[in-house]
Write a protein that holds these residues in place. Structure first.
Motif, short mmCIF file in Angstrom:
data_model
loop_
_atom_site.label_atom_id
_atom_site.label_comp_id
_atom_site.label_asym_id
_atom_site.label_seq_id
_atom_site.Cartn_x
_atom_site.Cartn_y
_atom_site.Cartn_z
N ILE A 77 0.81 -1.21 0.00
CA ILE A 77 0.00 0.00 0.00
C ILE A 77 0.85 1.27 0.00
O ILE A 77 0.44 2.32 -0.51
N ARG A 78 2.07 1.19 0.52
CA ARG A 78 2.91 2.39 0.56
C ARG A 78 3.27 2.91 -0.82
O ARG A 78 3.67 4.07 -0.98
N GLU A 79 3.12 2.06 -1.86
CA GLU A 79 3.36 2.52 -3.24
C GLU A 79 2.44 3.68 -3.63
O GLU A 79 2.76 4.45 -4.54
N ARG A 80 1.29 3.78 -2.97
CA ARG A 80 0.33 4.83 -3.32
C ARG A 80 0.83 6.22 -2.94
O ARG A 80 0.28 7.22 -3.42
N PHE A 81 1.82 6.29 -2.07
CA PHE A 81 2.29 7.56 -1.53
C PHE A 81 3.79 7.68 -1.81
O PHE A 81 4.60 7.08 -1.09
N ARG A 82 4.15 8.43 -2.82
CA ARG A 82 5.57 8.58 -3.15
C ARG A 82 6.00 10.03 -2.97
O ARG A 82 5.32 10.96 -3.40
N VAL A 83 7.16 10.20 -2.35
CA VAL A 83 7.76 11.52 -2.17
C VAL A 83 9.10 11.52 -2.89
O VAL A 83 9.96 10.67 -2.62
N ASN A 84 9.24 12.44 -3.85
CA ASN A 84 10.44 12.48 -4.69
C ASN A 84 10.74 11.11 -5.30
O ASN A 84 11.89 10.68 -5.38
N GLY A 85 9.68 10.43 -5.73
CA GLY A 85 9.82 9.17 -6.43
C GLY A 85 9.97 7.95 -5.54
O GLY A 85 9.93 6.83 -6.04
N LYS A 86 10.11 8.13 -4.24
CA LYS A 86 10.30 7.01 -3.33
C LYS A 86 9.02 6.73 -2.54
O LYS A 86 8.35 7.67 -2.10
N VAL A 87 8.71 5.46 -2.34
CA VAL A 87 7.54 5.12 -1.52
C VAL A 87 7.75 5.66 -0.12
O VAL A 87 8.89 5.74 0.37
N VAL A 88 6.67 6.04 0.53
CA VAL A 88 6.78 6.59 1.87
C VAL A 88 7.44 5.57 2.80
O VAL A 88 7.17 4.37 2.73
N ALA A 89 8.32 6.07 3.66
CA ALA A 89 9.01 5.19 4.60
C ALA A 89 8.01 4.51 5.52
O ALA A 89 7.00 5.10 5.91
N ALA A 90 8.30 3.28 5.90
CA ALA A 90 7.37 2.51 6.73
C ALA A 90 7.09 3.22 8.05
O ALA A 90 5.95 3.24 8.53
N GLU A 91 8.10 3.84 8.64
CA GLU A 91 7.92 4.50 9.93
C GLU A 91 6.98 5.69 9.80
O GLU A 91 6.08 5.90 10.64
N LEU A 92 7.17 6.50 8.75
CA LEU A 92 6.31 7.66 8.55
C LEU A 92 4.89 7.22 8.21
O LEU A 92 3.91 7.82 8.68
N PHE A 93 4.76 6.17 7.41
CA PHE A 93 3.44 5.65 7.05
C PHE A 93 2.68 5.22 8.31
O PHE A 93 1.50 5.56 8.49
N THR A 94 3.35 4.49 9.18
CA THR A 94 2.69 4.04 10.41
C THR A 94 2.32 5.21 11.30
O THR A 94 1.20 5.29 11.83
N GLU A 95 3.25 6.15 11.46
CA GLU A 95 2.98 7.31 12.31
C GLU A 95 1.81 8.12 11.81
O GLU A 95 0.90 8.48 12.58
N MET A 96 1.79 8.42 10.51
CA MET A 96 0.74 9.28 9.97
C MET A 96 -0.60 8.56 9.92
O MET A 96 -1.66 9.17 10.10
N THR A 97 -0.58 7.24 9.68
CA THR A 97 -1.83 6.48 9.71
C THR A 97 -2.43 6.50 11.10
O THR A 97 -3.65 6.67 11.27
N ALA A 98 -1.60 6.32 12.12
CA ALA A 98 -2.09 6.35 13.50
C ALA A 98 -2.67 7.72 13.85
O ALA A 98 -3.72 7.81 14.51
N ARG A 99 -2.01 8.76 13.41
CA ARG A 99 -2.51 10.11 13.69
C ARG A 99 -3.87 10.35 13.02
O ARG A 99 -4.78 10.93 13.62
N LEU A 100 -3.98 9.91 11.76
CA LEU A 100 -5.24 10.12 11.06
C LEU A 100 -6.34 9.25 11.65
O LEU A 100 -7.50 9.67 11.73
N ARG A 101 -6.00 8.05 12.08
CA ARG A 101 -6.99 7.21 12.76
C ARG A 101 -7.54 7.93 13.99
O ARG A 101 -8.76 7.95 14.24
#
Length: 415
Positions: A77-101
């Motif tokens: 799922i992290r492929e959906r979110f790319r910054v400067n061509g790179k998939v979002v880092a797993a740590e940032l993905f987890t942190e931001m998902t928890a915040r939005l939850r």
């Protein structure tokens, strides 16, 4: 420990939900991160991902920090979110998902609504300067349509998702045209007359300037492992994505870059040079010498694939691995693929809640070409590779993702 992937899967219970009220509510709870971002919003039946990948790579080459939101993902799922061509880092993905939850609280938000707001949060947190923003389905009622972009893009109009978007090209065009905003420029690719009439009427009503391609699809001057080369508007271009359809998509990208170069103060040629490095997985993607993976899942997409095959490989015949969801027009796709097929190996895609054609049902649609049925996709590809011909995988992005996960997983991630 919070598992972001499991949380996303729990949101599937809400399915497809068209409309903007819920996503606007979630964005508001999250602090409206879209207000910090500049979007280029893409809709269209085919070509959104490839066009977006070209734009992302061109703007990155021109010096911008980019965000790129796409769907569906192929492996992770992290492929959906790319910054400067790179998939979002797993740590940032987890942190931001928890915040939005936590921000979502007791609200009922769909998988795609949640992902869309999460993308805005990730890109705002990452200080992205340009966000390439791809619709999920349609446009007018798609969750991504809550933003006001710097530009709207409609790549093309063809039949797909008729159950949600309508059974006429005009009706489908009306849904895609919903991304046009007042006095925001519109860029588009090749459009059927019926669709063009609807889109131009909408643009005129909203006083949106329209930018069609300025020239015909360019002819190849070279085509090899380094990319296809051609001349367009007096410029020599190297494009790493193969196929005539990508030259079609390039014409849209060129107009967008020409428009923004003087407004956003970047060098047009520097941006164009970035296209020699562009990547986009599962679109006529070559894995080694013998395997080609393509996510074409409707008649227009399959036609583009077979045209690319003919352009690069002439009259060569292939073993074709194919699977399709039950709401796709397999009966029209298979005759197109038969033009390049020596044999078919039919298989399955397994997504909860979606009907699929069985391999036996697909075999019944084919005449005069040998077929085989192999239920499991990886085994189907291995069977196909046992034959002497090159192999094409087509029919579904979900099938493409499963094949890439097993044969070239790294190719689906960073661009």
């Amino acid at each position: 420990m919070f598992d972001a992937g499991e949380y996303f899967n729990s949101l599937n219970m809400f399915g497809i939900r068209l409309g903007l009220d819920a996503v606007r509510e979630l964005a508001n709870r999250a602090g409206n991160p879209q207000e910090k971002l500049k979007f280029i919003h893409l809709a269209g039946t085919n070509g959104k991902g490839s066009t977006g990948a070209m734009l992302e790579r061109a703007f990155r080459a021109a010096g911008f920090r980019t965000g790129f939101y796409t769907s569906p993902h192929l492996i992770d799922i992290r492929e959906r979110f790319r910054v400067n061509g790179k998939v979002v880092a797993a740590e940032l993905f987890t942190e931001m998902t928890a915040r939005l939850r936590d921000a979502a609280g007791d609200g009922n938000f769909s998988y795609f609504e949640f992902a869309t707001v999460l993308a805005m949060q990730i890109f705002a947190r990452s200080k992205c300067e340009v966000v390439i923003w791809e619709t999920g389905m349609g446009g007018r009622l798609d969750a991504t349509n809550m933003v006001t972009p710097a530009a709207a893009v409609i790549t093309n109009i063809a039949f797909d998702h008729q159950g949600h978007l309508g059974n006429t090209l005009g009706g489908i065009a009306g849904e895609k045209a919903g991304i046009i905003k007042p006095r925001v420029p519109l860029f588009h690719g090749k459009l059927p007359d019926e669709a063009a009439a609807v889109i131009y009427e909408r643009a005129a009503a909203l006083q949106s300037q329209v930018f069609p391609p300025r020239a015909e699809v360019p002819e190849l001057t070279a085509d090899d492992a380094d990319g296809q080369r051609f001349t367009y508007d007096g410029r020599t271009v190297t494009l790493a994505l193969p196929g005539m359809m990508q030259r079609e998509n390039f014409r849209i990208v060129y107009e967008i870059l020409c428009y923004f170069a003087p407004r956003w103060h970047f060098d047009l040629q520097t941006a164009l040079d970035g296209l020699s490095q562009v990547r986009w997985p599962a679109r006529f993607q070559h894995i080694g010498a013998r395997l080609i993976v393509d996510g074409g899942h409707n008649p227009d997409g399959v036609t583009a694939l077979t045209a690319a095959v003919r352009e690069r490989y002439g009259e060569e015949k292939f073993t074709v691995v194919y699977a399709a969801f039950g709401d796709k027009d397999a009966a029209e796709c298979l005759p197109q693929l038969s033009r390049v097929a020596k044999r078919f190996v039919f298989t399955n895609v397994d997504v909860s809640g979606r009907k699929v054609f069985t391999p036996e049902e697909l075999s019944a649609m084919v005449n005069s070409i040998p077929t085989a049925a192999v239920a499991e996709p990886v085994a189907a590809v291995e069977t196909a590779l046992s034959f002497p011909e090159r192999v094409i995988v087509s029919g579904s992005l979900y099938l493409a993702g499963e094949v890439l996960a097993n044969f070239a997983p790294e190719s689906a991630f960073d661009l």
